[in-house]
Scaffold this motif. Structure first.
Motif, PDB file in Angstrom:
ATOM      1  N   SER A  21       6.919  -5.912   9.749  1.00 36.74           N
ATOM      2  CA  SER A  21       5.931  -6.037  10.820  1.00 36.74           C
ATOM      3  C   SER A  21       5.204  -4.714  10.982  1.00 36.74           C
ATOM      4  N   ALA A  23       2.915  -3.110  14.022  1.00 36.01           N
ATOM      5  CA  ALA A  23       2.333  -3.233  15.353  1.00 36.01           C
ATOM      6  C   ALA A  23       1.227  -2.202  15.521  1.00 36.01           C
ATOM      7  N   SER A  25      -1.848  -0.430  17.931  1.00 39.37           N
ATOM      8  CA  SER A  25      -2.305  -0.138  19.288  1.00 39.37           C
ATOM      9  C   SER A  25      -3.556   0.711  19.195  1.00 39.37           C
ATOM     10  N   SER A  30      -8.174  -7.002  16.312  1.00 40.60           N
ATOM     11  CA  SER A  30      -8.735  -8.154  15.616  1.00 40.60           C
ATOM     12  C   SER A  30      -9.976  -7.809  14.800  1.00 40.60           C
ATOM     13  N   ARG A  72      -1.372 -12.314   9.963  1.00 37.39           N
ATOM     14  CA  ARG A  72      -1.617 -11.498  11.143  1.00 37.39           C
ATOM     15  C   ARG A  72      -1.656 -12.389  12.383  1.00 37.39           C
ATOM     16  N   ASP A  73      -1.261 -11.803  13.494  1.00 35.04           N
ATOM     17  CA  ASP A  73      -1.338 -12.460  14.789  1.00 35.04           C
ATOM     18  C   ASP A  73      -2.156 -11.527  15.684  1.00 35.04           C
ATOM     19  N   ASN A  74      -3.421 -11.839  15.829  1.00 26.21           N
ATOM     20  CA  ASN A  74      -4.292 -10.939  16.583  1.00 26.21           C
ATOM     21  C   ASN A  74      -3.938 -10.917  18.072  1.00 26.21           C
ATOM     22  N   ALA A  75      -3.326 -11.968  18.563  1.00 27.16           N
ATOM     23  CA  ALA A  75      -2.909 -11.975  19.968  1.00 27.16           C
ATOM     24  C   ALA A  75      -1.772 -10.996  20.213  1.00 27.16           C
ATOM     25  N   LYS A  76      -0.988 -10.722  19.173  1.00 26.46           N
ATOM     26  CA  LYS A  76       0.141  -9.794  19.284  1.00 26.46           C
ATOM     27  C   LYS A  76      -0.159  -8.447  18.647  1.00 26.46           C
ATOM     28  N   ASN A  77      -1.374  -8.269  18.141  1.00 27.19           N
ATOM     29  CA  ASN A  77      -1.751  -7.006  17.489  1.00 27.19           C
ATOM     30  C   ASN A  77      -0.771  -6.636  16.380  1.00 27.19           C
ATOM     31  N   THR A  78      -0.396  -7.618  15.596  1.00 24.07           N
ATOM     32  CA  THR A  78       0.635  -7.404  14.583  1.00 24.07           C
ATOM     33  C   THR A  78       0.240  -8.059  13.268  1.00 24.07           C
ATOM     34  N   TYR A  80       2.000  -8.967   9.406  1.00 25.35           N
ATOM     35  CA  TYR A  80       3.319  -9.184   8.812  1.00 25.35           C
ATOM     36  C   TYR A  80       3.224  -9.195   7.290  1.00 25.35           C
TER      37      TYR A  80
END
Length: 123
Positions: A21, A23, A25, A30, A72-78, A80
């Motif tokens: 992962s 992460a 910040s 996105s 990627r999960d743009n809602a989680k800013n992550t 994989y």
């Protein structure tokens, strides 16, 4: 400025799986193209996988195609990296990278880098 923190590395036996992962910040995650690179002992850093800002386009190094999946999960800013069927040649420090305008298969296309996470595959 974008800060990237990788996690999920470790020791796994050949044939096993790991999920890395990354992460992010800072700025709007996105909007950024993301990539995974790796550096094996005694070797130069190499491209592993990349994904565009929306996640609709992914691309891989030939050495990992069919075994690794970037998402990627743009809602989680992550972002994989799912790694399956690992072999000892996959042993390396894995780095996450991000860029607003670039991306691609070259490390020069990325402005922001994480510190890396170690992946070790035993035979």
């Amino acid at each position: 400025q974008v800060q990237l923190v990788e996690s999920g590395g470790g020791l796994v036996q050949a044939g096993g799986s790991l999920r890395l992962s990354c992460a992010a910040s800072g700025r709007t995650f996105s909007n950024y193209a993301m990539g995974w690179f790796r550096r094996a002992p005694g070797k130069e850093r190499e491209f592993v996988a990349g994904i565009n800002w929306r996640g609709g386009s992914t691309y891989y190094a030939d050495s990992v195609k069919g075994r690794f999946t970037i998402s990627r999960d743009n809602a989680k800013n992550t972002v994989y990296l799912q790694m399956n069927s690992l072999n000892p040649e996959d042993t390396a420090v894995y780095y996450c990278a991000a860029d607003l305008y670039g991306g691609g298969r070259s490390s020069s296309g990325y402005k922001y880098w994480g510190q890396g996470t170690q992946v070790t595959v035993s035979s």
